[in-house]
Design a protein around this motif. Structure first.
Motif, PDB file in Angstrom:
ATOM      1  N   LEU A  52      88.423  69.478 116.479  1.00 26.04           N
ATOM      2  CA  LEU A  52      88.665  70.908 116.665  1.00 26.04           C
ATOM      3  C   LEU A  52      87.298  71.528 116.978  1.00 26.04           C
ATOM      4  N   PRO A  53      86.829  71.362 118.228  1.00 24.87           N
ATOM      5  CA  PRO A  53      85.458  71.738 118.552  1.00 24.87           C
ATOM      6  C   PRO A  53      85.203  73.233 118.677  1.00 24.87           C
ATOM      7  N   SER A  54      86.267  74.020 118.688  1.00 23.87           N
ATOM      8  CA  SER A  54      86.098  75.456 118.870  1.00 23.87           C
ATOM      9  C   SER A  54      86.918  76.221 117.838  1.00 23.87           C
ATOM     10  N   PRO A  55      86.536  76.106 116.544  1.00 23.86           N
ATOM     11  CA  PRO A  55      87.297  76.822 115.522  1.00 23.86           C
ATOM     12  C   PRO A  55      87.114  78.328 115.648  1.00 23.86           C
ATOM     13  N   ALA A  56      88.038  79.058 115.081  1.00 25.96           N
ATOM     14  CA  ALA A  56      87.961  80.524 115.104  1.00 25.96           C
ATOM     15  C   ALA A  56      86.696  80.989 114.382  1.00 25.96           C
ATOM     16  N   PHE A  57      86.143  82.086 114.860  1.00 27.86           N
ATOM     17  CA  PHE A  57      84.922  82.629 114.270  1.00 27.86           C
ATOM     18  C   PHE A  57      85.093  82.886 112.772  1.00 27.86           C
ATOM     19  N   GLY A  58      86.223  83.468 112.398  1.00 25.31           N
ATOM     20  CA  GLY A  58      86.472  83.744 110.980  1.00 25.31           C
ATOM     21  C   GLY A  58      86.474  82.475 110.152  1.00 25.31           C
ATOM     22  N   SER A  59      86.987  81.399 110.704  1.00 26.14           N
ATOM     23  CA  SER A  59      86.982  80.118 109.991  1.00 26.14           C
ATOM     24  C   SER A  59      85.559  79.625 109.780  1.00 26.14           C
ATOM     25  N   VAL A  60      84.717  79.780 110.789  1.00 24.99           N
ATOM     26  CA  VAL A  60      83.319  79.363 110.661  1.00 24.99           C
ATOM     27  C   VAL A  60      82.611  80.202 109.602  1.00 24.99           C
ATOM     28  N   VAL A  61      82.862  81.487 109.609  1.00 24.87           N
ATOM     29  CA  VAL A  61      82.235  82.374 108.614  1.00 24.87           C
ATOM     30  C   VAL A  61      82.666  81.973 107.209  1.00 24.87           C
ATOM     31  N   LEU A  62      83.959  81.723 107.007  1.00 25.37           N
ATOM     32  CA  LEU A  62      84.436  81.330 105.683  1.00 25.37           C
ATOM     33  C   LEU A  62      83.889  79.962 105.273  1.00 25.37           C
ATOM     34  N   LEU A  63      83.747  79.047 106.209  1.00 19.75           N
ATOM     35  CA  LEU A  63      83.142  77.752 105.893  1.00 19.75           C
ATOM     36  C   LEU A  63      81.678  77.923 105.494  1.00 19.75           C
ATOM     37  N   CYS A  64      80.962  78.782 106.220  1.00 12.86           N
ATOM     38  CA  CYS A  64      79.562  79.040 105.866  1.00 12.86           C
ATOM     39  C   CYS A  64      79.459  79.614 104.459  1.00 12.86           C
ATOM     40  N   ARG A  65      80.348  80.516 104.129  1.00 15.88           N
ATOM     41  CA  ARG A  65      80.337  81.093 102.786  1.00 15.88           C
ATOM     42  C   ARG A  65      80.637  80.018 101.745  1.00 15.88           C
ATOM     43  N   ALA A  66      81.641  79.194 102.007  1.00 15.52           N
ATOM     44  CA  ALA A  66      82.032  78.148 101.050  1.00 15.52           C
ATOM     45  C   ALA A  66      80.928  77.118 100.863  1.00 15.52           C
ATOM     46  N   LEU A  67      80.110  76.901 101.892  1.00 12.13           N
ATOM     47  CA  LEU A  67      79.059  75.888 101.833  1.00 12.13           C
ATOM     48  C   LEU A  67      77.674  76.490 101.615  1.00 12.13           C
ATOM     49  N   ASP A  68      77.615  77.801 101.409  1.00 13.59           N
ATOM     50  CA  ASP A  68      76.358  78.520 101.207  1.00 13.59           C
ATOM     51  C   ASP A  68      75.395  78.277 102.368  1.00 13.59           C
ATOM     52  N   LEU A  69      75.921  78.430 103.583  1.00 10.01           N
ATOM     53  CA  LEU A  69      75.127  78.267 104.797  1.00 10.01           C
ATOM     54  C   LEU A  69      74.946  79.607 105.480  1.00 10.01           C
ATOM     55  N   ASP A  70      73.825  79.768 106.144  1.00  8.13           N
ATOM     56  CA  ASP A  70      73.564  80.950 106.939  1.00  8.13           C
ATOM     57  C   ASP A  70      74.293  80.812 108.277  1.00  8.13           C
ATOM     58  N   VAL A  71      75.099  81.795 108.638  1.00  4.89           N
ATOM     59  CA  VAL A  71      75.859  81.750 109.882  1.00  4.89           C
ATOM     60  C   VAL A  71      74.914  81.619 111.080  1.00  4.89           C
ATOM     61  N   GLU A  72      73.790  82.287 111.038  1.00  3.36           N
ATOM     62  CA  GLU A  72      72.823  82.207 112.143  1.00  3.36           C
ATOM     63  C   GLU A  72      72.305  80.781 112.318  1.00  3.36           C
ATOM     64  N   HIS A  73      72.036  80.101 111.232  1.00  2.00           N
ATOM     65  CA  HIS A  73      71.589  78.702 111.322  1.00  2.00           C
ATOM     66  C   HIS A  73      72.677  77.834 111.955  1.00  2.00           C
ATOM     67  N   VAL A  74      73.905  78.021 111.530  1.00  2.00           N
ATOM     68  CA  VAL A  74      75.022  77.245 112.077  1.00  2.00           C
ATOM     69  C   VAL A  74      75.196  77.556 113.568  1.00  2.00           C
ATOM     70  N   ALA A  75      74.995  78.793 113.965  1.00  2.00           N
ATOM     71  CA  ALA A  75      75.081  79.157 115.379  1.00  2.00           C
ATOM     72  C   ALA A  75      73.999  78.439 116.182  1.00  2.00           C
ATOM     73  N   ARG A  76      72.795  78.340 115.627  1.00  2.00           N
ATOM     74  CA  ARG A  76      71.717  77.625 116.332  1.00  2.00           C
ATOM     75  C   ARG A  76      72.050  76.146 116.482  1.00  2.00           C
ATOM     76  N   VAL A  77      72.637  75.551 115.448  1.00  2.00           N
ATOM     77  CA  VAL A  77      73.051  74.144 115.540  1.00  2.00           C
ATOM     78  C   VAL A  77      74.090  73.995 116.646  1.00  2.00           C
TER      79      VAL A  77
END
Length: 88
Positions: A52-77
């Motif tokens: 699922l290479p293109s998950p919904a933005f809201g899903s990515v945000v919730l995953l970042c919150r659940a994993l204590d990740l910065d959304v900006e860092h994940v966007a750079r990756v």
């Protein structure tokens, strides 16, 4: 509305995203993180595996919150791959 197929670059970006999220999950269970991100374990499994290479933005945000990740860092990756810090 018909969705255009993903480009090879977008598919690669989705794989990078999945790998980064899987690495961040570490020893946490798939079920625990999926519940915290308000998604099914199967959806999380698909994101982490790159199926699922293109998950919904809201899903990515919730995953970042659940994993204590910065959304900006994940966007750079997603855009550029893992950020490598080199000793100077």
């Amino acid at each position: 509305m018909v969705r255009n197929p993903l480009t090879p670059e977008q598919i690669d970006a989705g794989r990078r995203l999945g790998q980064a999220l899987r690495a961040a999950r570490g020893e946490k269970s798939l079920d625990e993180v999926a519940a915290a991100a308000q998604m099914s374990p199967e959806t999380l499994r698909k994101v982490e595996s790159g199926r699922l290479p293109s998950p919904a933005f809201g899903s990515v945000v919730l995953l970042c919150r659940a994993l204590d990740l910065d959304v900006e860092h994940v966007a750079r990756v997603w855009l550029h791959g893992p950020v490598v810090v080199r000793a100077g």
